[in-house]
Write a protein that holds these residues in place. Structure first.
Motif, PDB file in Angstrom:
ATOM      1  N   THR A 187     -12.783  -2.501   1.227  1.00 31.05           N
ATOM      2  CA  THR A 187     -11.828  -1.845   2.114  1.00 31.05           C
ATOM      3  C   THR A 187     -11.859  -2.354   3.551  1.00 31.05           C
ATOM      4  O   THR A 187     -11.200  -1.792   4.414  1.00 31.05           O
ATOM      5  CB  THR A 187     -12.085  -0.325   2.131  1.00 31.05           C
ATOM      6  OG1 THR A 187     -13.431  -0.091   2.547  1.00 31.05           O
ATOM      7  CG2 THR A 187     -11.849   0.283   0.761  1.00 31.05           C
ATOM      8  N   ASP A 188     -12.590  -3.419   3.824  1.00 29.99           N
ATOM      9  CA  ASP A 188     -12.664  -3.933   5.195  1.00 29.99           C
ATOM     10  C   ASP A 188     -11.706  -5.111   5.356  1.00 29.99           C
ATOM     11  O   ASP A 188     -11.915  -6.171   4.791  1.00 29.99           O
ATOM     12  CB  ASP A 188     -14.096  -4.358   5.520  1.00 29.99           C
ATOM     13  CG  ASP A 188     -14.260  -4.803   6.953  1.00 29.99           C
ATOM     14  OD1 ASP A 188     -13.286  -4.687   7.737  1.00 29.99           O
ATOM     15  OD2 ASP A 188     -15.353  -5.256   7.308  1.00 29.99           O
ATOM     16  N   ILE A 190      -8.197  -4.043  -0.404  1.00 31.02           N
ATOM     17  CA  ILE A 190      -7.672  -5.371  -0.675  1.00 31.02           C
ATOM     18  C   ILE A 190      -6.918  -5.317  -1.999  1.00 31.02           C
ATOM     19  O   ILE A 190      -7.411  -4.756  -2.976  1.00 31.02           O
ATOM     20  CB  ILE A 190      -8.817  -6.392  -0.734  1.00 31.02           C
ATOM     21  CG1 ILE A 190      -9.432  -6.533   0.653  1.00 31.02           C
ATOM     22  CG2 ILE A 190      -8.343  -7.728  -1.277  1.00 31.02           C
ATOM     23  CD1 ILE A 190     -10.723  -7.291   0.688  1.00 31.02           C
ATOM     24  N   LEU A 191      -5.731  -5.901  -2.011  1.00 30.68           N
ATOM     25  CA  LEU A 191      -4.911  -5.960  -3.215  1.00 30.68           C
ATOM     26  C   LEU A 191      -4.674  -7.417  -3.575  1.00 30.68           C
ATOM     27  O   LEU A 191      -4.357  -8.224  -2.708  1.00 30.68           O
ATOM     28  CB  LEU A 191      -3.547  -5.304  -2.973  1.00 30.68           C
ATOM     29  CG  LEU A 191      -3.545  -3.881  -2.444  1.00 30.68           C
ATOM     30  CD1 LEU A 191      -2.126  -3.444  -2.141  1.00 30.68           C
ATOM     31  CD2 LEU A 191      -4.202  -2.941  -3.429  1.00 30.68           C
ATOM     32  N   GLY A 205      -3.544  -2.494   1.197  1.00 33.22           N
ATOM     33  CA  GLY A 205      -2.750  -1.286   0.997  1.00 33.22           C
ATOM     34  C   GLY A 205      -3.313  -0.430  -0.117  1.00 33.22           C
ATOM     35  O   GLY A 205      -4.507  -0.481  -0.417  1.00 33.22           O
ATOM     36  N   GLU A 206      -2.439   0.322  -0.753  1.00 35.48           N
ATOM     37  CA  GLU A 206      -2.846   1.260  -1.786  1.00 35.48           C
ATOM     38  C   GLU A 206      -3.126   0.552  -3.114  1.00 35.48           C
ATOM     39  O   GLU A 206      -2.303  -0.233  -3.580  1.00 35.48           O
ATOM     40  CB  GLU A 206      -1.761   2.310  -1.991  1.00 35.48           C
ATOM     41  CG  GLU A 206      -1.475   3.120  -0.751  1.00 35.48           C
ATOM     42  CD  GLU A 206      -2.698   3.822  -0.203  1.00 35.48           C
ATOM     43  OE1 GLU A 206      -3.507   4.330  -1.004  1.00 35.48           O
ATOM     44  OE2 GLU A 206      -2.853   3.842   1.020  1.00 35.48           O
ATOM     45  N   ALA A 207      -4.249   0.855  -3.733  1.00 33.79           N
ATOM     46  CA  ALA A 207      -4.671   0.221  -4.979  1.00 33.79           C
ATOM     47  C   ALA A 207      -3.660   0.410  -6.106  1.00 33.79           C
ATOM     48  O   ALA A 207      -3.561  -0.428  -7.001  1.00 33.79           O
ATOM     49  CB  ALA A 207      -6.036   0.758  -5.404  1.00 33.79           C
ATOM     50  N   LEU A 240     -11.619  -4.776 -11.222  1.00 38.75           N
ATOM     51  CA  LEU A 240     -10.512  -4.381 -10.363  1.00 38.75           C
ATOM     52  C   LEU A 240     -10.920  -3.225  -9.447  1.00 38.75           C
ATOM     53  O   LEU A 240     -10.587  -3.205  -8.258  1.00 38.75           O
ATOM     54  CB  LEU A 240      -9.298  -4.011 -11.207  1.00 38.75           C
ATOM     55  CG  LEU A 240      -7.971  -3.915 -10.489  1.00 38.75           C
ATOM     56  CD1 LEU A 240      -7.662  -5.178  -9.696  1.00 38.75           C
ATOM     57  CD2 LEU A 240      -6.859  -3.651 -11.491  1.00 38.75           C
ATOM     58  N   ARG A 241     -11.678  -2.277  -9.992  1.00 41.13           N
ATOM     59  CA  ARG A 241     -12.174  -1.171  -9.158  1.00 41.13           C
ATOM     60  C   ARG A 241     -13.087  -1.699  -8.060  1.00 41.13           C
ATOM     61  O   ARG A 241     -12.997  -1.279  -6.905  1.00 41.13           O
ATOM     62  CB  ARG A 241     -12.916  -0.138 -10.007  1.00 41.13           C
ATOM     63  CG  ARG A 241     -13.455   1.021  -9.140  1.00 41.13           C
ATOM     64  CD  ARG A 241     -14.134   2.092  -9.941  1.00 41.13           C
ATOM     65  NE  ARG A 241     -15.249   1.521 -10.669  1.00 41.13           N
ATOM     66  CZ  ARG A 241     -15.766   2.048 -11.772  1.00 41.13           C
ATOM     67  NH1 ARG A 241     -15.261   3.146 -12.281  1.00 41.13           N
ATOM     68  NH2 ARG A 241     -16.772   1.480 -12.375  1.00 41.13           N
TER      69      ARG A 241
END
Length: 186
Positions: free
Chosen positions: A126-127, A147-148, A175-177, A119-120
């Motif tokens: 992040t692209d 990416i979520l 968005g935010e992890a 998951l990390r």
């Protein structure tokens, strides 16, 4: 019609097609060929279809254990089947789903660690410039967006030996992890 498209556009000789009754949207089918299984999804929006293809190709390129996109005879990741429908064929991901209830989780400490690391790794992706996932607002905090999966439920996480795999990225966002973590915990 679907069987004909699979034969003509993918050279797949399909023995059987079954609708996946677990699909909440009803757009998922299992394809059974002589020696292999596939998952076909029918989408109604071309940009979402392209995002799913781009996302899976990026994840496979970065060695994530996710379904591979099966390309058609024109080497494209999707096929338009009518004015508003597009199909994407995914390889079948082998493994077993994780399970838990309120009192017991069937994951070993090692598997929990693998899940956290995988998951990390996903959240270090992040692209979004090629994938073009919808972006979710999360206040003014824009320190690290990624990416979520956005649907990390026990039905969408698979274990195969020493690999953690994810399926069903249809709700994926950028968005935010912390959003993925909250969904996984909930």
């Amino acid at each position: 019609m679907l069987k004909e498209v699979l034969k003509n556009k993918y050279n797949l000789d399909v023995n059987r097609i079954e609708k996946n009754e677990e699909s909440t949207v009803g757009n998922v089918y299992m394809l059974y060929c002589k020696n292999s299984k596939y998952v076909v999804k029918i989408y109604s929006e071309v940009n979402h279809t392209k995002s799913m293809v781009n996302l899976h190709e990026m994840l496979n390129k970065n060695n994530f254990y996710v379904p591979k996109i099966i390309k058609n005879i024109e080497k494209q990741g999707f096929t338009q089947i009518d004015n508003r429908s597009y199909i994407v064929i995914y390889s079948f991901l082998e493994g077993h789903k994780i399970t838990w209830n309120k009192t017991k989780i069937n994951l070993s400490d090692e598997e929990i660690t693998m899940l956290a690391k995988t998951l990390r790794k996903l959240h270090n992706s992040t692209d979004n410039s090629i994938i073009k996932l919808p972006q979710i607002p999360f206040g003014d905090y824009k320190k690290r967006q990624s990416i979520l999966h956005f649907d990390l439920t026990k039905q969408n996480i698979f274990i195969n030996n020493d690999k953690i795999g994810f399926i069903d990225f249809d709700d994926a966002k950028f968005g935010e992890a912390i959003c993925d973590i909250a969904i996984l915990i909930a």
